[in-house]
Design a protein around this motif. Structure first.
Motif, PDB file in Angstrom:
ATOM      1  N   PHE A 167       0.810  -1.220   0.000  1.00  0.00           N
ATOM      2  CA  PHE A 167       0.000   0.000   0.000  1.00  0.00           C
ATOM      3  C   PHE A 167       0.837   1.260   0.000  1.00  0.00           C
ATOM      4  CE2 PHE A 167      -2.983  -3.210   0.942  1.00  0.00           C
ATOM      5  CZ  PHE A 167      -4.141  -2.762   0.327  1.00  0.00           C
ATOM      6  N   ALA A 168       2.134   1.094   0.160  1.00  0.00           N
ATOM      7  CA  ALA A 168       3.024   2.233  -0.070  1.00  0.00           C
ATOM      8  C   ALA A 168       3.178   2.463  -1.565  1.00  0.00           C
ATOM      9  CB  ALA A 168       4.384   1.987   0.580  1.00  0.00           C
ATOM     10  N   ALA A 169       2.978   1.370  -2.346  1.00  0.00           N
ATOM     11  CA  ALA A 169       3.025   1.481  -3.807  1.00  0.00           C
ATOM     12  C   ALA A 169       1.691   2.034  -4.297  1.00  0.00           C
ATOM     13  CB  ALA A 169       3.296   0.112  -4.422  1.00  0.00           C
ATOM     14  N   GLY A 170       1.755   3.090  -5.057  1.00  0.00           N
ATOM     15  CA  GLY A 170       0.538   3.769  -5.487  1.00  0.00           C
ATOM     16  C   GLY A 170      -0.396   2.911  -6.309  1.00  0.00           C
ATOM     17  N   GLY A 171       0.153   2.045  -7.182  1.00  0.00           N
ATOM     18  CA  GLY A 171      -0.676   1.246  -8.069  1.00  0.00           C
ATOM     19  C   GLY A 171      -1.600   0.308  -7.312  1.00  0.00           C
ATOM     20  N   ALA A 172      -1.047  -0.408  -6.342  1.00  0.00           N
ATOM     21  CA  ALA A 172      -1.865  -1.332  -5.559  1.00  0.00           C
ATOM     22  C   ALA A 172      -2.904  -0.582  -4.752  1.00  0.00           C
ATOM     23  CB  ALA A 172      -0.978  -2.161  -4.635  1.00  0.00           C
ATOM     24  N   ARG A 173      -2.504   0.511  -4.140  1.00  0.00           N
ATOM     25  CA  ARG A 173      -3.438   1.283  -3.308  1.00  0.00           C
ATOM     26  C   ARG A 173      -4.588   1.824  -4.138  1.00  0.00           C
ATOM     27  NH1 ARG A 173      -0.071   4.482  -1.580  1.00  0.00           N
ATOM     28  NH2 ARG A 173      -0.508   6.320  -2.846  1.00  0.00           N
ATOM     29  N   ARG A 174      -4.281   2.376  -5.305  1.00  0.00           N
ATOM     30  CA  ARG A 174      -5.339   2.935  -6.157  1.00  0.00           C
ATOM     31  C   ARG A 174      -6.272   1.842  -6.672  1.00  0.00           C
ATOM     32  NH1 ARG A 174      -1.001   6.174  -7.878  1.00  0.00           N
ATOM     33  NH2 ARG A 174      -0.558   4.721  -9.588  1.00  0.00           N
ATOM     34  N   SER A 175      -5.710   0.717  -7.057  1.00  0.00           N
ATOM     35  CA  SER A 175      -6.522  -0.366  -7.612  1.00  0.00           C
ATOM     36  C   SER A 175      -7.485  -0.928  -6.586  1.00  0.00           C
ATOM     37  CB  SER A 175      -5.611  -1.482  -8.145  1.00  0.00           C
ATOM     38  OG  SER A 175      -4.786  -1.009  -9.180  1.00  0.00           O
ATOM     39  N   LEU A 176      -7.006  -1.131  -5.373  1.00  0.00           N
ATOM     40  CA  LEU A 176      -7.854  -1.713  -4.342  1.00  0.00           C
ATOM     41  C   LEU A 176      -8.833  -0.682  -3.783  1.00  0.00           C
ATOM     42  CD1 LEU A 176      -5.234  -3.954  -2.528  1.00  0.00           C
ATOM     43  CD2 LEU A 176      -7.121  -4.688  -3.975  1.00  0.00           C
ATOM     44  N   THR A 177      -8.411   0.565  -3.710  1.00  0.00           N
ATOM     45  CA  THR A 177      -9.326   1.624  -3.260  1.00  0.00           C
ATOM     46  C   THR A 177     -10.488   1.780  -4.233  1.00  0.00           C
ATOM     47  OG1 THR A 177      -7.496   2.798  -2.177  1.00  0.00           O
ATOM     48  CG2 THR A 177      -9.506   4.057  -2.604  1.00  0.00           C
ATOM     49  N   ALA A 178     -10.231   1.524  -5.511  1.00  0.00           N
ATOM     50  CA  ALA A 178     -11.280   1.644  -6.509  1.00  0.00           C
ATOM     51  C   ALA A 178     -12.406   0.640  -6.261  1.00  0.00           C
ATOM     52  CB  ALA A 178     -10.697   1.423  -7.910  1.00  0.00           C
ATOM     53  N   VAL A 179     -12.087  -0.509  -5.679  1.00  0.00           N
ATOM     54  CA  VAL A 179     -13.118  -1.511  -5.369  1.00  0.00           C
ATOM     55  C   VAL A 179     -14.090  -0.963  -4.340  1.00  0.00           C
ATOM     56  CG1 VAL A 179     -13.551  -3.816  -4.431  1.00  0.00           C
ATOM     57  CG2 VAL A 179     -11.570  -3.422  -5.911  1.00  0.00           C
ATOM     58  N   ASP A 180     -13.549  -0.376  -3.257  1.00  0.00           N
ATOM     59  CA  ASP A 180     -14.418   0.203  -2.244  1.00  0.00           C
ATOM     60  C   ASP A 180     -15.203   1.387  -2.779  1.00  0.00           C
ATOM     61  OD1 ASP A 180     -13.766  -1.596  -0.303  1.00  0.00           O
ATOM     62  OD2 ASP A 180     -12.348  -0.316   0.754  1.00  0.00           O
ATOM     63  N   ALA A 181     -14.566   2.183  -3.617  1.00  0.00           N
ATOM     64  CA  ALA A 181     -15.261   3.342  -4.200  1.00  0.00           C
ATOM     65  C   ALA A 181     -16.445   2.891  -5.046  1.00  0.00           C
ATOM     66  CB  ALA A 181     -14.289   4.170  -5.035  1.00  0.00           C
ATOM     67  N   ALA A 182     -16.267   1.818  -5.798  1.00  0.00           N
ATOM     68  CA  ALA A 182     -17.370   1.305  -6.622  1.00  0.00           C
ATOM     69  C   ALA A 182     -18.513   0.777  -5.752  1.00  0.00           C
ATOM     70  CB  ALA A 182     -16.852   0.187  -7.537  1.00  0.00           C
ATOM     71  N   MET A 183     -18.168   0.120  -4.641  1.00  0.00           N
ATOM     72  CA  MET A 183     -19.189  -0.392  -3.730  1.00  0.00           C
ATOM     73  C   MET A 183     -19.970   0.756  -3.105  1.00  0.00           C
ATOM     74  SD  MET A 183     -19.488  -3.666  -3.548  1.00  0.00           S
ATOM     75  CE  MET A 183     -20.442  -3.626  -2.033  1.00  0.00           C
ATOM     76  N   GLU A 184     -19.276   1.819  -2.675  1.00  0.00           N
ATOM     77  CA  GLU A 184     -19.952   2.951  -2.043  1.00  0.00           C
ATOM     78  C   GLU A 184     -20.842   3.680  -3.048  1.00  0.00           C
ATOM     79  OE1 GLU A 184     -16.691   5.147  -0.479  1.00  0.00           O
ATOM     80  OE2 GLU A 184     -16.530   3.941   1.356  1.00  0.00           O
TER      81      GLU A 184
END
Length: 410
Positions: free
Chosen positions: A389-406
């Protein structure tokens, strides 16, 4: 989807419960039989390999088949073939043919068929369960599996002690038939594929490209793989630490196994009850992963047996708060036409991570203190998860899952 889905899910879970109970009873009985008859660690190692490796190898192709053919019929076919293989082994043993190779072959065949069944089950669930109830059903399924892990050893011991291994095999045949008959009662809509690739290999390549090109799916699988790998060896080394650090009383080993099994059961039940209310699933998965890392360190730092046991129980609860949302996210995020292949790859992650973990960390426990190995594994898990999660790519990709759910919930 009308309320009829509840009846279908109950029938499905009932069939899976009965079938899984038979398979687990066979697994325990075979392990005890080989232990009593041979007393050989090599034989037990070969039996574990025969029972696990074929499933890992076949699940890739099982995922392809689950996207090309009726998932319901694949599950029924796999269950029926498992029952047939078990029946053949039982008849061979009745006729006096009880060589080790026959048991190993039967276990390998059962394992390979499980590699077909697993992706089909996970891919079929979204076809019979409303999307908003997937977390609940996945949690219930995990709780049932964990409950069977508590119940099956006692049943296997009672049957094996009072009769013999052949009787256990016949019981497994009966439970498999019951599972098939129950599944036949469930209507499953025909899957419509947008295109028809020219070959199975083309389907497999398309699945690899899909996982590689879908960052959210890829990182969910990486997160699960990291946790299962880093925590796998500590989970299997707990009996060794108990005997070295707390005492070699049998009740301690039994309590340890009980706490881990109860933790899995409680975690699955919690996800079944509270899981549907969780919208930020990735955050829950990350928190669970960090919690597992901290508690694995806690295992190694434990100064009392009860502290050690409670840490194991909570680790198993956290395992379920990682695995149930991960399965649900993959079911929701992956296109129906690709779901079987993705769960084929996911099956490899689940079945291979822990054995490989033992290969890496197990020998270290013979050279160094088990406590040190556990602390090392926990620290490495924390470093890997926080590093992801210090790596931007992983953080953005996984955050997008929660954003889609919300966004879907609003």
């Amino acid at each position: 989807m009308s309320d009829r889905w509840k009846r279908n899910v109950l029938v499905f879970l009932g069939g899976q419960m009965v079938s899984s109970l038979g398979s687990m009873i066979v697994g325990y009985a075979v392990m005890w039989h080989l232990t009593v008859e041979t007393g050989s660690a090599t034989v037990l190692t070969l039996s574990v390999a025969a029972g696990m490796l074929p499933q890992a190898l076949v699940s890739v192709f099982g995922g392809v088949w689950a996207d090309r053919h009726s998932r319901k019929m694949l599950i029924i076919g796999a269950d029926t073939a498992i029952a047939a293989a078990t029946l053949v082994l039982a008849l061979l043993m009745l006729s006096g043919v009880g060589d080790l190779w026959t048991i190993f072959v039967a276990m390998a065949v059962r394992s390979a068929l499980a590699g077909i069944q697993g992706p089909a089950v996970n891919a079929m669930l979204p076809q019979i369960v409303p999307a908003e109830q997937l977390m609940r059903v996945n949690g219930a399924q995990q709780a049932i599996q964990s409950g069977m892990m508590l119940f099956a050893p006692a049943v296997a011991a009672a049957i094996y002690a009072s009769t013999d291994l052949v009787a256990v095999f016949f019981i497994d045949v009966v439970t498999a038939v019951i599972g098939v008959l129950l599944l036949l009662l469930i209507p499953v809509a025909r899957m419509v594929r947008p295109t028809e690739p020219a070959s199975y290999f083309g389907d497999l390549v398309a699945g690899v490209r899909y996982v590689r090109g879908n960052a959210s799916v890829r990182w969910v699988m990486v997160l699960v793989a990291v946790v299962m790998f880093m925590a796998g060896a500590p989970a299997h080394l707990t009996p060794l630490m108990i005997t070295r650090s707390f005492g070699d009383e049998i009740w301690m080993l039994s309590v340890n196994e009980l706490f881990w099994s109860v933790g899995m059961l409680v975690g699955g039940a919690m996800m079944a009850v509270f899981g549907p209310k969780v919208k930020r699933r990735v955050r829950l998965m990350v928190a669970a992963s960090i919690g597992v890392g901290v508690l694995v360190v806690g295992l190694g730092a434990s100064t009392s047996f009860w502290m050690f046991s409670v840490a194991g129980l909570v680790i198993c609860i956290l395992f379920q708060t990682l695995l149930v949302p991960a399965t649900t996210v993959l079911q929701e995020q992956v296109a129906d036409s690709m779901r079987g292949r993705v769960f084929g790859f996911y099956g490899i992650v689940i079945s291979v991570a822990m054995p490989v973990s033992m290969i890496v960390f197990g020998p270290l426990a013979d050279r160094f203190a088990v406590e040190s190995v556990m602390i090392l594994a926990g620290v490495l898990l924390l470093v890997c998860v926080l590093g992801m999660f210090a790596a931007g790519g992983a953080r953005r990709s996984l955050t997008a899952v929660d954003a889609a759910m919300e966004a879907a919930a609003s």
